[in-house]
Write a protein that holds these residues in place. Sequence first.
Motif, PDB file in Angstrom:
ATOM      1  N   ILE A  99      35.352  39.693  52.001  1.00 30.47           N
ATOM      2  CA  ILE A  99      36.284  39.245  50.960  1.00 30.47           C
ATOM      3  C   ILE A  99      36.571  37.587  50.614  1.00 30.47           C
ATOM      4  CG2 ILE A  99      37.759  41.563  51.350  1.00 30.47           C
ATOM      5  CD1 ILE A  99      40.142  40.178  51.605  1.00 30.47           C
ATOM      6  N   PRO A 100      36.314  36.740  49.738  1.00 26.60           N
ATOM      7  CA  PRO A 100      36.048  35.994  48.930  1.00 26.60           C
ATOM      8  C   PRO A 100      37.830  35.741  50.001  1.00 26.60           C
ATOM      9  CG  PRO A 100      35.967  36.521  47.093  1.00 26.60           C
ATOM     10  CD  PRO A 100      36.662  37.668  48.047  1.00 26.60           C
ATOM     11  N   LEU A 101      37.465  33.642  50.558  1.00 28.94           N
ATOM     12  CA  LEU A 101      38.689  33.410  51.616  1.00 28.94           C
ATOM     13  C   LEU A 101      38.493  32.070  50.635  1.00 28.94           C
ATOM     14  CD1 LEU A 101      38.080  35.366  54.811  1.00 28.94           C
ATOM     15  CD2 LEU A 101      40.071  36.097  52.995  1.00 28.94           C
ATOM     16  N   PHE A 106      41.162  38.377  43.514  1.00 27.97           N
ATOM     17  CA  PHE A 106      39.491  39.016  44.364  1.00 27.97           C
ATOM     18  C   PHE A 106      39.863  38.884  45.298  1.00 27.97           C
ATOM     19  CE2 PHE A 106      37.804  38.357  39.701  1.00 27.97           C
ATOM     20  CZ  PHE A 106      38.137  39.000  39.672  1.00 27.97           C
ATOM     21  N   GLY A 107      41.048  37.845  46.448  1.00 25.16           N
ATOM     22  CA  GLY A 107      40.539  37.692  47.712  1.00 25.16           C
ATOM     23  C   GLY A 107      42.099  37.477  47.952  1.00 25.16           C
ATOM     24  N   ILE A 119      38.471  27.775  41.335  1.00 27.63           N
ATOM     25  CA  ILE A 119      37.948  28.589  42.716  1.00 27.63           C
ATOM     26  C   ILE A 119      39.576  29.163  43.135  1.00 27.63           C
ATOM     27  CG2 ILE A 119      37.410  28.434  45.015  1.00 27.63           C
ATOM     28  CD1 ILE A 119      35.266  26.238  43.467  1.00 27.63           C
ATOM     29  N   GLY A 120      40.551  28.572  42.594  1.00 32.23           N
ATOM     30  CA  GLY A 120      42.014  29.091  43.238  1.00 32.23           C
ATOM     31  C   GLY A 120      42.157  30.329  42.668  1.00 32.23           C
ATOM     32  N   LEU A 121      42.091  29.941  41.567  1.00 37.38           N
ATOM     33  CA  LEU A 121      42.042  32.095  39.811  1.00 37.38           C
ATOM     34  C   LEU A 121      41.731  32.940  40.999  1.00 37.38           C
ATOM     35  CD1 LEU A 121      42.351  30.282  37.040  1.00 37.38           C
ATOM     36  CD2 LEU A 121      44.009  31.219  38.216  1.00 37.38           C
ATOM     37  N   ILE A 176      36.130  26.849  51.625  1.00 40.39           N
ATOM     38  CA  ILE A 176      36.171  28.197  51.085  1.00 40.39           C
ATOM     39  C   ILE A 176      34.585  28.700  52.188  1.00 40.39           C
ATOM     40  CG2 ILE A 176      36.555  28.258  48.855  1.00 40.39           C
ATOM     41  CD1 ILE A 176      33.837  27.672  47.907  1.00 40.39           C
ATOM     42  N   ASN A 177      34.840  30.542  51.968  1.00 36.68           N
ATOM     43  CA  ASN A 177      34.085  31.146  52.914  1.00 36.68           C
ATOM     44  C   ASN A 177      32.496  31.664  51.666  1.00 36.68           C
ATOM     45  OD1 ASN A 177      34.990  33.607  50.892  1.00 36.68           O
ATOM     46  ND2 ASN A 177      35.292  34.825  52.384  1.00 36.68           N
ATOM     47  N   ARG A 178      31.602  32.039  51.942  1.00 33.64           N
ATOM     48  CA  ARG A 178      30.347  32.690  51.269  1.00 33.64           C
ATOM     49  C   ARG A 178      30.347  33.309  50.665  1.00 33.64           C
ATOM     50  NH1 ARG A 178      25.045  31.791  51.494  1.00 33.64           N
ATOM     51  NH2 ARG A 178      23.677  32.836  50.017  1.00 33.64           N
ATOM     52  N   GLU A 179      31.332  34.469  50.423  1.00 35.08           N
ATOM     53  CA  GLU A 179      31.914  35.449  49.070  1.00 35.08           C
ATOM     54  C   GLU A 179      32.524  35.116  47.780  1.00 35.08           C
ATOM     55  OE1 GLU A 179      31.331  37.210  53.445  1.00 35.08           O
ATOM     56  OE2 GLU A 179      32.844  35.801  51.990  1.00 35.08           O
ATOM     57  N   LEU A 180      33.595  33.873  47.701  1.00 33.85           N
ATOM     58  CA  LEU A 180      33.940  33.288  47.394  1.00 33.85           C
ATOM     59  C   LEU A 180      32.928  32.214  46.447  1.00 33.85           C
ATOM     60  CD1 LEU A 180      37.023  32.646  45.902  1.00 33.85           C
ATOM     61  CD2 LEU A 180      37.094  31.121  47.530  1.00 33.85           C
TER      62      LEU A 180
END
Length: 301
Positions: free
Chosen positions: A116-118, A196-197, A189-191, A167-171
């Motif tokens: 998941i987005p992190l 979603f993560g 990106i924070g939103l 951030i990770n790739r998913e995010l």
Amino acid sequence: MKTLKVLLSTYTGEKYLKQQLDSLLSQTYKNFEIIARDDGSRDKTLEILRSYDVTIIESKENLGVKRSFGKLLEYAIKDSDTDYIMFCDQDDVWEEDKLEKTLLQMQEMERQYSNIPLLVHTDLEVVDEKLNSINSSFMDFQKIDPSKNKFHNLLIQNTITGCTVMINRELAQKSLPIPDTAIMHDWWIGLVASKFGKICYVDETTIKYRQHADNTIGAKGFDIGFVLKIIFNKVSLDHNIHQAKAFLKQFENEINDETRQMLNEFISLNQKTYYQKRRILLKYKLFKHGFIRNLGLLIKI
């Protein structure tokens, strides 16, 4: 081994750039690549970049800091080996364990949440142009509570400083494209991460956040002048509304009905009456940080 890209956007940065690059190369964690994009400098910024082991995206176009970082993010994600991404400003100085410390927290999050987005971010030490300390904590300096990082919190006020972020790739993939009406790349990106993560805050300073006359954003202390400005100046949420509209357009098919309704009501705020505006803010807990900021919001909106 997982790979990390540090994205550096520069513009007329010759005064402080070497010090920042030296701090990157002094990191205790070594397995990373610096990718830089210059935004049309006419000083020796590019010359300095070329003297270091840095991958440079060639461009003479001036896009501004938000779009420049957007281009860097798009470039980094094209590389299928990119696992983690960090954002770097040209005029700060990183503590030597910044990469290592942030990566350890990211990997801890990955053990809890998979695929998941992190997002991981930290505190900063606010310093002057000669690196003399102004305040040991940016969060304290601006009276920001980083635990207030839910989606409705971030619609109103950002708590995430891009130059501390990993951030990770998913995010990264989920955040692109960054719309022109996003307020800043880190806020957008924070939103996305909040909806979603997961977001994790490390309550330690990992960077000397240099304040000088040419800062694009900068840190403003919560002194009496700042308080009076909050209370007596008209409050405009126009930029927040435009950003919310872009979020709704980009993710409308991926959010639930409650979030969609909140966004639609927030977007329509300027068309509402005095009492309707305040009802919407209270209904969805669309508050800023602290009593003073919210007093100014409710009085002057």
